[in-house]
Scaffold this active site. Sequence first.
Site, short mmCIF file in Angstrom:
data_model
loop_
_atom_site.label_atom_id
_atom_site.label_comp_id
_atom_site.label_asym_id
_atom_site.label_seq_id
_atom_site.Cartn_x
_atom_site.Cartn_y
_atom_site.Cartn_z
N ASP A 117 110.17 6.23 12.32
CA ASP A 117 110.49 7.23 13.35
C ASP A 117 109.70 8.50 13.00
OD1 ASP A 117 112.12 8.18 15.61
OD2 ASP A 117 112.97 9.53 14.12
N GLU A 170 108.43 3.61 17.74
CA GLU A 170 108.73 3.92 19.14
C GLU A 170 107.51 4.50 19.82
OE1 GLU A 170 111.91 6.47 20.39
OE2 GLU A 170 113.43 5.02 19.85
N ASP A 198 117.05 10.24 11.62
CA ASP A 198 115.69 9.70 11.59
C ASP A 198 115.64 8.35 10.89
OD1 ASP A 198 114.18 12.22 12.64
OD2 ASP A 198 115.54 12.95 11.10
#
Lengths: 165, 165
Positions: free
Chosen positions: B7, B67, B140
Amino acid sequence: MRIIGVDCGAEKTGYGVIDTDGSRHQLVSAGIVRTNTAEAFEKRLNVIADGLRDVLGAFQPGVMAVEEVFHSINTKSALKLAHVRGVAFLVAAQAGLSVSEYSPLSVKMSVVGYGRAEKQQVQMMVLSLLGVSQKFESFDATDALAVAICHGTQANSLLLSGTRA
Amino acid sequence: MRIIGVDCGAEKTGYGVIDTDGSRHQLVSAGIVRTNTAEAFEKRLNVIADGLRDVLGAFQPGVMAVEEVFHSINTKSALKLAHVRGVAFLVAAQAGLSVSEYSPLSVKMSVVGYGRAEKQQVQMMVLSLLGVSQKFESFDATDALAVAICHGTQANSLLLSGTRA
């Protein structure tokens, strides 16, 4: 002062190394790192990192100059470019170099004296300032040299005005 | 299959390593790489690269999942994030890993079954899926584990349907 300018791009990343005293600039080396668009993005970033690392190793510049991301290009392109910039910044840091950023306007003002200059005008002035008669294969190399010249000029005027560049 | 989810963030980059067969997931390690906001951006990227490289070295995952950049955040933040992603992609490529990208929607659907889930719901489901009772210090790390779980689940269903992940 030896400066490397880098013009980041996922397909072609230009680089230009100059020696400068702030007003007289001399070409050391310039070229492009080209990637294969058929390859995965992470592999292409690795090719760019290797290419820039080789240039830093060969010519040992003391500082890296890059253009700020040009916000008016579309978001997708700007994001892709920012990945490449991240890699260029990293390679600089790994070699102990700091990175200075300049707006496209500053670069054009430094080199051509006119902020809305076309690529051809930038190229012509870069070649003239470096006393080089032969055009480079790609605008990316010229653009990289332009940002290097911009840093050289601005760092020099900061030194002259008593501020550390 | 051992997967690292990442992340990305300039201040804190979360990572989460899991072992999975596509339906049962086991926590290997998770945490964050934190950078000093007072330092130059290129140095902070170097800290992130070193941190991720250490995690890859220690736990030897076979693939990295991240992502996609969330377009609805403001452009400046998205561009900063993209620099960090470039570094994460590079570190993956240098370790011979491929990178798979998933939309925030896919990640939430995989983990919570609901695309507009809140961070707290994602965290709760990640902990539950991994059979972990203790919360992580930061969202996170949980978000990184979520994208790793998403890859595990999707890679498994692609394998089951006869398509190579």
